[in-house]
Every structure is written in structure tokens, then in C-alpha cells.
Design an enzyme around this catalytic site. Structure first.
Site, short mmCIF file in Angstrom:
data_model
loop_
_atom_site.label_atom_id
_atom_site.label_comp_id
_atom_site.label_asym_id
_atom_site.label_seq_id
_atom_site.Cartn_x
_atom_site.Cartn_y
_atom_site.Cartn_z
N ARG A 152 0.85 -1.20 0.00
CA ARG A 152 0.00 0.00 0.00
C ARG A 152 0.88 1.25 0.00
O ARG A 152 0.47 2.32 -0.44
CB ARG A 152 -0.99 0.00 1.18
CG ARG A 152 -1.89 1.22 1.21
CD ARG A 152 -3.21 0.98 1.94
NE ARG A 152 -3.05 0.37 3.24
CZ ARG A 152 -2.64 1.01 4.34
NH1 ARG A 152 -2.37 2.29 4.30
NH2 ARG A 152 -2.51 0.36 5.48
N TYR B 87 -13.40 16.84 -17.71
CA TYR B 87 -14.05 15.53 -17.71
C TYR B 87 -15.13 15.50 -16.62
O TYR B 87 -14.88 15.93 -15.48
CB TYR B 87 -13.00 14.44 -17.47
CG TYR B 87 -13.58 13.09 -17.21
CD1 TYR B 87 -14.35 12.46 -18.17
CD2 TYR B 87 -13.40 12.46 -15.99
CE1 TYR B 87 -14.92 11.22 -17.93
CE2 TYR B 87 -13.95 11.21 -15.74
CZ TYR B 87 -14.72 10.60 -16.71
OH TYR B 87 -15.27 9.38 -16.46
N ASP C 6 -4.67 17.62 -16.76
CA ASP C 6 -5.04 16.23 -17.05
C ASP C 6 -4.64 15.96 -18.50
O ASP C 6 -5.26 16.44 -19.44
CB ASP C 6 -6.55 16.05 -16.84
CG ASP C 6 -7.02 14.62 -17.13
OD1 ASP C 6 -6.33 13.91 -17.89
OD2 ASP C 6 -8.07 14.23 -16.62
N LYS D 123 -6.70 4.86 -20.46
CA LYS D 123 -6.92 5.25 -21.86
C LYS D 123 -5.67 4.92 -22.69
O LYS D 123 -5.29 3.79 -22.80
CB LYS D 123 -7.28 6.73 -21.94
CG LYS D 123 -8.29 7.18 -20.88
CD LYS D 123 -9.61 6.44 -20.98
CE LYS D 123 -10.63 7.04 -20.04
NZ LYS D 123 -11.58 6.13 -19.49
#
Ligand code: PLP
Length: 400
Positions: free
Chosen positions: A60, A114, A187, A212
């Protein structure tokens, strides 16, 4: 202790775990599923828990396969550090928290950011005390005024907006942000570092939905934040605390995708430009959105390329668009983007379905708008596919 002196149970538990450094050099990254790591000494193990450490103690906090991905994306973006997340949204969320932690909790966001990113800022984070003002990121004057009026400490925008593919002048917006003592978060999902490296233009943080183009094959959800070392410590602490870690197998899939990113991006761009020009000649199409169509020159992307996304405003009504999508044989009606196959999305009923009609039209999204993530198929097959689907639902006399 020699293995032959241990009991069968003990040998079963410890079998196959490499104790010594291996003496081979694989040509692909390794997948390390281990959740926990031990050091040469217990002091090393404890030191590796520090967010500034390059060691490994618990996945983690850090994992070698995930670290390999972070190093790769940081390298491609020309950055000191990368921090990978379980999704693009988790990466964006952590970036906003890290970038506003020590400043005014006021953010400027591009109006056509977005949808989920915009929703995070104007919904959940607003209810937690962050105030967000929407701006037109293609208009530097408006951004300058908004900084003056709000005292915002951060701006969030995309170089190529979704779904209308408007281009924001990255360097100019970064300069304006810095002149107001604010940070700029870009972004870069649509452009990828192949087309644009925002950090080289002064941006403070870059985020990716690696789901993507970086992954590129529609088989992994992932995100990455790229920034300097200081911000990376904060971003990493947020990740360790909130737990939005990427799994090693998912990191490996993105790493594998990245190896062909330049080849894929070039072909995505070539196909998208050809499809945009073809679409502009169709009677069913009234307007094509593509960053470099009709000699429009953005000047900020590699080799004048315009990306792999095309949006077309058709003369179709809602029922005709749905039928058009059902008729496609090669392109796939589906959400997401950046995959090897062509994906077609209908924003009014998909990405922007939660908006009222008035809000949707205000955002420039008409009833006939279709967004296409252009894949790597032979372009002639895409032309035939779209021509067949248009032909079966539209004749000029049947227009609205
Ligand atoms: N940023 C952009 C530009 C996107 O298109 C998306 C998803 O579509 C995201 C962020 C969120 O990424 P993810 O779905 O990996 O959380």
C-alpha cells in the site's frame, strides 16, 4: 538453516521465495504480487516506511512493479516523480488534495473538464469545504480575471477538452496561474506525453487516466500523477492513507501498453485526422470538431498532430443516433477511449446524461453529437462502416 533440517510444513511455506539477488536480466518488467517485504535488517524495513524512501515494505506504500510504472511515466513526462493509482479519478482526487493542502481552498476548473472530475470538484469536495469556479480554459483573459476575483490556489484543465476537443493554451495558462501564486494541474489523458509534456511548459502536476492511451488495450483501470519530489511525497502519503493503490498486475499491463505508445499514438492521430476530413464531407454531418482540421494549428502538440479523438455534430435526432450506433459493424458503441479499437459514444445519453437539456446545450452538446475514439483499424474499413450506418438511418430529405 539448511532446508533439509526443516519440517515439510515449514519448507512448503518458504519454498520458491528468492533469498539472494537473482543473476538474470529479464527483458520485460517483473510482476511482484508480494504485499510485504523484508529488508537486509529490520532497520532497513522500518526506514522503508518513510514516504521519501525508495525501499519497499508494504504494497500500500510502494510496490516494485508499480514503481517501475511510475518511473516509466515520470520519464516520459520529463518529471522527477510519478505516483500510480487504482484509477484516473483516484489520481486526480489525490492531486487536488495535495495541491490545495497548503493554500487557499479555492480552485478554478475548466468548464468542460471531464465530467467526473468536474463532479468531484463541484460536488463531493465542495461539501468538504473546497470552492470551485468554472472557467473557459481556452480564454486566457477569462482565466486571469477569475484568478483575480477568486484568489484560487489551483487551476485544473485538459489540453484537449472532452467532448468538443477544444484546445487550451497550456503554457499561457500556466504562466497566468504562477503570476497569481497558484498551481496548474493538467489532465494529460487525451494528449499523452507523446503529443505534449505539460511539465516542460511549467505545469506543477500532470494526471493521467492510464486506462486510456497509456494502457491502450481496454483491459486495465489505472491512474498516474506526475510532479516534483515535494508534491510527490504528499501525493504518496494521500495514497497510502486513502488506499487507492494500483495492483502490480494492472501496473504491468500499463507498462506493456506504454511500450507501443508512440506507434499507437501516431496511428490514432493519422486515422483520426483522416476520419475528421472524411466526416466533414458527409451530408449527415453538419460540423466536425478536431484540433487541427482545416489548417487550425494549435502549435503545442508534437509534429502538429491533433490527437485520436473526433467529435461530429450530425443532423440525426436522438432515435436516429441510437439506430446509427446499432448499425455499426466495426466501430464499437461504448464508453471510454484510447483503446486499439474505435469506440463511439453518444454524450447526451452517456457522459453528459446527468445534465438537463439546458445545461447540455449550454455546454455546446447538441442532440446529434457523437464522439469517436478513433482506433487502429484500416481507415477504409472505418469509412465503409460509418457510411453504411449513416446510409441506413439518414437521407437528406429525412433530416429534422
Ligand atoms: N480524465 C479524463 C480526461 C477521462 O476521460 C477520464 C475517464 O474517462 C478520467 C480522467 C477518469 O479516469 P478513470 O476512468 O481511469 O478513473
Amino acid at each position: 538453516m539448511g532446508q533439509d533440517r526443516l519440517d515439510f510444513e515449514t519448507r512448503a511455506v518458504h519454498a520458491g521465495v528468492p533469498g539472494d539477488p537473482v543473476d538474470y536480466r529479464p527483458t520485460t518488467p517483473a510482476i511482484h504480487p508480494a504485499t510485504t517485504f523484508t529488508g537486509e535488517t529490520v532497520q532497513d524495513t522500518h526506514a522503508a516506511l518513510d514516504a521519501r524512501s525508495s525501499g519497499f515494505v508494504y504494497s500500500r506504500n510502494a510496490n516494485p512493479t508499480v514503481r517501475a510504472l511510475e518511473t516509466a511515466v515520470a520519464d516520459l513526462e520529463g518529471a522527477a516523480e510519478g505516483v500510480a493509482f487504482s484509477s484516473g479519478m483516484a489520481a486526480f482526487h489525490a492531486s487536488v488534495l495535495a495541491a490545495t493542502a497548503d493554500g487557499e481552498p479555492t480552485v478554478l476548473a475548466a468548464r468542460d473538464l471531464y465530467g467526473s472530475s468536474r463532479g468531484l470538484l463541484t460536488g463531493l469536495l465542495r461539501s468538504l469545504g473546497l470552492s470551485t469556479h468554472l472557467v473557459d480554459a481556452t480564454d486566457p483573459g477569462a482565466v486571469d480575471r477569475a484568478f483575480r476575483e477568486t484568489g484560487a490556489s489551483l487551476i485544473c484543465f485538459e489540453p484537449i477538452s472532452n467532448p468538443l476537443l477544444r484546445v487550451a493554451p497550456v503554457q499561457r495558462l500556466v504562466e497566468i496561474s504562477h503570476s497569481h501564486g497558484a498551481r496548474a494541474l493538467v489532465d494529460n489523458t487525451f494528449a499523452t506525453p507523446y503529443l505534449l509534456r505539460p511539465l516542460a511548459l511549467g505545469a506543477d502536476l500532470v494526471t493521467h487516466s492510464a486506462t486510456k492511451y497509456l494502457g491502450g488495450h481496454g483491459d486495465v483501470i489505472a491512474g498516474v500523477v506526475i510532479c516534483d519530489e515535494e508534491l510527490a511525497v504528499k501525493v504518496r502519503e494521500i495514497r497510502t492513507t486513502t488506499g487507492a493503490v494500483l495492483g502490480p498486475f494492472e501496473a504491468w499491463l500499463v507498462l506493456r501498453g506504454i511500450r507501443t505508445l508512440p506507434l499507437r499514438m501516431r496511428k490514432h492521430c493519422e486515422n483520426a485526422f483522416a476520419l475528421a476530413r472524411w466526416m466533414a464531407e458527409q451530408t449527415a454531418v453538419r460540423h466536425v470538431h478536431y484540433p487541427t482540421l482545416e489548417g487550425r494549428e494549435t502549435g503545442q502538440f508534437r509534429d502538429g498532430l491533433g490527437g485520436g479523438m473526433v467529435a461530429v455534430e450530425t443532423n440525426l435526432n436522438r432515435a436516429q443516433v441510437e439506430e446509427f450506433l446499432n448499425r455499426l459493424q466495426v466501430a464499437v458503441p461504448a464508453t471510454s477511449l484510447g483503446d486499439v479499437e474505435t469506440l463511439v459514444l453518444y454524450p447526451p445519453l452517456a457522459s453528459h446524461r446527468s445534465l438537463t437539456e439546458e445545461e447540455r446545450l449550454d455546454a455546446g452538446i447538441g442532440e446529434g453529437l457523437i464522439r469517436i475514439s478513433v482506433g487502429l483499424e484500416a481507415i477504409e474499413d472505418l469509412f465503409s462502416d460509418f457510411a453504411g450506418a449513416f446510409g441506413s438511418v439518414y437521407t437528406p430529405s429525412a433530416s429534422r
